[in-house]
Scaffold this active site. Sequence first.
Site, short mmCIF file in Angstrom:
data_model
loop_
_atom_site.label_atom_id
_atom_site.label_comp_id
_atom_site.label_asym_id
_atom_site.label_seq_id
_atom_site.Cartn_x
_atom_site.Cartn_y
_atom_site.Cartn_z
N HIS A 164 34.01 36.47 23.62
CA HIS A 164 34.79 35.35 24.14
C HIS A 164 36.06 35.08 23.32
O HIS A 164 37.02 34.52 23.84
CB HIS A 164 33.93 34.08 24.20
CG HIS A 164 34.35 33.11 25.25
ND1 HIS A 164 35.65 32.95 25.67
CD2 HIS A 164 33.63 32.21 25.97
CE1 HIS A 164 35.72 32.02 26.60
NE2 HIS A 164 34.50 31.55 26.81
N ASN A 382 36.83 45.52 42.91
CA ASN A 382 36.48 46.67 43.76
C ASN A 382 36.84 47.97 43.05
O ASN A 382 38.02 48.33 42.92
CB ASN A 382 37.22 46.55 45.09
CG ASN A 382 36.97 47.73 46.01
OD1 ASN A 382 36.15 48.60 45.73
ND2 ASN A 382 37.68 47.76 47.12
#
Length: 459
Positions: A164, A382
């Site tokens: 993070h 995708n």
Amino acid sequence: MSSSPLLFTVRRFQPELVLPATPTPREIKLLSDIDDQQGLRFNIPAIFIYSHESSMAGKEPVEVLRNSLSQTLVYYYPLAGRIKEGDGRKLMVDCTGEGVMFIGAEADVTLDQLGDSLHPPFPCFQELLYDVPGSELVIDRPIRLIQVTRLNCGGFIVAMNWNHTSGDGIGLKQFMNAWAEIARGAHQPSIQPVWHRELLMARAPPRITCNHREYEQILPPNTIKEEDITTIVHQSFFFKLSDIARIRLMIPFHLSQCTAFDLITACFWYCRTKALRLEPEEEVRMMVIVNARSRLIAKHSSFVGYYGNCFAFPAAVTTAGKLCGNSLGYALELIRKSKDEVTEEYMQSVADFMVIKERCLFTTVNSCIISDLTRAKFREVNFGWGEGVYGGVAQGGAGPFPGVTFIVPHKNAKGEECLMLPICLSYEVMKRFEKELDDILGSQNHPTTSVSNFVKSTL
């Protein structure tokens, strides 16, 4: 993920370091004073699930993703380095080009066998992301740990630990989009990544100009209340359009144009606080993660492509008695006011606060943090196999603090579009939370619980 135990085998190949495809600059890059605060020094597990795509027949997902990752790291080369800690606990990236940890794997199971509830909590997640020794650390370790698991049906699962301190959810989505574009054949990302962490550094001298109740130190600095990290269970709750409409009817007219995220957050805070059974005078906090990019891009056009942490989590604060004794509109108004506090000056004040207060942890006592991932659209990433079945954070709770959660769009078991809230609470508190939520929604909300699937793995 299934209503009954499921036996399947995961066969992992040896972990390997994937390096940038071409040589990259060797340099030291400082993280910002927003990036390196104590509360972000952990790894977030994320997961992306894809079904079979007939047009990709003959293409091996592990190979395609490994090769495209190497090319993507040419543009995101700091992620192939290692995080170091300097004076004053200042974090920086040593751009060594050592690479990210990558694991290819195969599982003798299909998506259909895994069930129609592919969402948090994932009871077999530990098999979909191998726990490389030291992977829980953030310093002197690979900044990304990635496992790509091919399924018998031709689908596959991408799981990762994401450091993070290197970036926020928007930054992760930008990286994933770039990786996916290159996997589909692009020569470079459509959005070029920019570093520019100096834009969120403390001033000289630093000065705190805003009220930051999210960092009030009720406990000693950088510690977490012990009972927050023991005996927790994970459940996800779905909110259909009809559920959100029902909650909206419970709030005053002047607040009725608020977002579905704000409504669910208010409902979550109210039900969670009632379930905790706190003393009326005890303070409770709801900290909403606010993406500050829109506040900064107008002045700094170079923020386009910024993939570092660029958010604050201002705290709405009240007492348990006031929160539970008022309507949902009371909680909602507090939440909306706290979000409005985030300005460019607020972000600068947070950066200064981190330097003055030695990068302290946020308040953890009677607190929860929530993030809106509805706009991130992780499911749209995708790689050539189409939109994902699921994309996003792998569980409620983050790092050592189970009070962190998020709201993400998802389809429930009936195929209905809804918003999902995965949370962590102790078993008894979770049961009370479920009842409180049922009282509001009329028993229409059906949670999902973690099921103990039996998975055999080999490496």
